[in-house]
Design a protein around this motif. Sequence first.
Motif, PDB file in Angstrom:
ATOM      1  N   ILE A 140     -54.931  28.451 -11.648  1.00 10.57           N
ATOM      2  CA  ILE A 140     -54.619  29.688 -12.622  1.00 10.57           C
ATOM      3  C   ILE A 140     -55.261  30.802 -12.293  1.00 10.57           C
ATOM      4  O   ILE A 140     -57.058  30.737 -12.263  1.00 10.57           O
ATOM      5  N   ALA A 141     -54.815  31.801 -11.624  1.00 12.72           N
ATOM      6  CA  ALA A 141     -55.394  32.762 -11.256  1.00 12.72           C
ATOM      7  C   ALA A 141     -54.970  34.133 -11.970  1.00 12.72           C
ATOM      8  O   ALA A 141     -54.835  35.271 -11.358  1.00 12.72           O
ATOM      9  N   THR A 142     -55.049  34.111 -13.158  1.00  8.75           N
ATOM     10  CA  THR A 142     -54.842  35.200 -13.919  1.00  8.75           C
ATOM     11  C   THR A 142     -55.980  36.077 -14.353  1.00  8.75           C
ATOM     12  O   THR A 142     -57.051  35.506 -14.083  1.00  8.75           O
ATOM     13  N   PRO A 143     -55.823  37.102 -14.956  1.00  9.96           N
ATOM     14  CA  PRO A 143     -56.996  37.727 -15.598  1.00  9.96           C
ATOM     15  C   PRO A 143     -57.565  36.911 -16.677  1.00  9.96           C
ATOM     16  O   PRO A 143     -56.970  35.916 -17.216  1.00  9.96           O
ATOM     17  N   ASP A 144     -59.109  37.097 -16.571  1.00 13.85           N
ATOM     18  CA  ASP A 144     -59.805  36.325 -17.422  1.00 13.85           C
ATOM     19  C   ASP A 144     -59.281  36.081 -18.981  1.00 13.85           C
ATOM     20  O   ASP A 144     -59.103  34.829 -19.427  1.00 13.85           O
ATOM     21  N   VAL A 195     -50.542  29.784 -10.875  1.00 17.96           N
ATOM     22  CA  VAL A 195     -50.082  30.604 -12.184  1.00 17.96           C
ATOM     23  C   VAL A 195     -50.884  31.862 -11.821  1.00 17.96           C
ATOM     24  O   VAL A 195     -52.016  32.041 -12.149  1.00 17.96           O
ATOM     25  N   GLY A 196     -50.191  33.098 -11.906  1.00 18.05           N
ATOM     26  CA  GLY A 196     -50.803  34.403 -11.670  1.00 18.05           C
ATOM     27  C   GLY A 196     -50.855  34.674 -10.305  1.00 18.05           C
ATOM     28  O   GLY A 196     -52.113  34.370  -9.587  1.00 18.05           O
ATOM     29  N   ALA A 254     -56.703  31.418 -21.642  1.00 16.49           N
ATOM     30  CA  ALA A 254     -56.441  30.454 -22.588  1.00 16.49           C
ATOM     31  C   ALA A 254     -54.847  30.466 -23.023  1.00 16.49           C
ATOM     32  O   ALA A 254     -54.513  29.290 -23.504  1.00 16.49           O
ATOM     33  N   ALA A 255     -54.171  31.499 -22.943  1.00 18.13           N
ATOM     34  CA  ALA A 255     -52.960  31.454 -23.306  1.00 18.13           C
ATOM     35  C   ALA A 255     -52.025  30.664 -22.074  1.00 18.13           C
ATOM     36  O   ALA A 255     -51.097  29.983 -22.479  1.00 18.13           O
ATOM     37  N   VAL A 256     -52.323  30.736 -20.936  1.00 19.34           N
ATOM     38  CA  VAL A 256     -51.627  29.720 -20.003  1.00 19.34           C
ATOM     39  C   VAL A 256     -51.873  28.352 -20.132  1.00 19.34           C
ATOM     40  O   VAL A 256     -51.172  27.731 -20.154  1.00 19.34           O
ATOM     41  N   ALA A 257     -53.108  28.132 -20.487  1.00 18.48           N
ATOM     42  CA  ALA A 257     -53.675  26.749 -20.749  1.00 18.48           C
ATOM     43  C   ALA A 257     -52.818  26.330 -22.253  1.00 18.48           C
ATOM     44  O   ALA A 257     -52.210  24.991 -22.091  1.00 18.48           O
TER      45      ALA A 257
END
Length: 298
Positions: free
Chosen positions: A67-71, A8-9, A75-78
């Motif tokens: 999960i490799a999104t910006p920091d 993700v990301g 939380a939103a991805v979770a």
Amino acid sequence: MQNSLAIVGAGRVGRALGRRFRELGWKIGAVVTRKEANARKAVRFIGAGRPHAGVSRAILASRVILIATPDDEIAAVAQDLARVGGAELRGRAVLHTSGARSSGVLGILKTHGASVGSLHPLQSFSGVSVPSLEGRLFAVEGDTQAVRVARQMARALGGSPVRIAPEKKALYHAAAALAAGHVLAVDEAATQLLVSLGMRRNEAVRALLPLTRQVLENYERLGSRAAWTGPLSRGDFKVVRAHMDALRELPGEFRHAYESLSRLAARVLSQDPAAMLADLEKTSLEVKSKAIATGGNS
């Protein structure tokens, strides 16, 4: 689902890790970004996977979710994962790649039975090519099962996993920022100084990079104090004062950085930090007094 990975990301880190794991024989599942066009581009770079716009149940086909999104998006991805996955997250490992955030940001997924953790490669990623991760440190932390998975992944990439206490992640990441981004800022500032003297930019870079590399090579081979060079290392405060005085012609950040870095060097490199810091303070006050006397900025 053994050795299966959803991502993700798919920015620099996600694409690079996805490609490395694909080369190691991992099955790449869902590759998720906000827009499907970006996900398709990431899939082409990785060489495998199925592109998806947004988190969906397709992600549950993989044993490991990275999960490799910006920091600030983790939380939103979770939340999205918890919503679409529910009880089916049980038995899966969910890892994020943030260097500064702990696995606590994934807490909602634990309530659904997932093991959560973080896996951060101490490596810069250009987004153009995939760097070798052989011998690189990977900071890991989280639940027992998630840490076990993170360690296996790091070792598969040729890296060295090191467990970091969750509450110390920001300090760990600050060290990385000093050694990478801040070093780049210092070298770029030095380059701009030489350019301001009339030197061409490519000449300035060619002049300074070998100097920086040599100091780092000496640091690796001889240690910090033996590698320390420059007027401050010799206690030549007349030259240090001349530097501070000359830097007053430039934007304040240059002078402030020089003085702050000099104090930091005194703290971490000098055999007598207190005495050197006192001498630096005296030198700085002399420069300021001179500037005031001549009508310059203090």
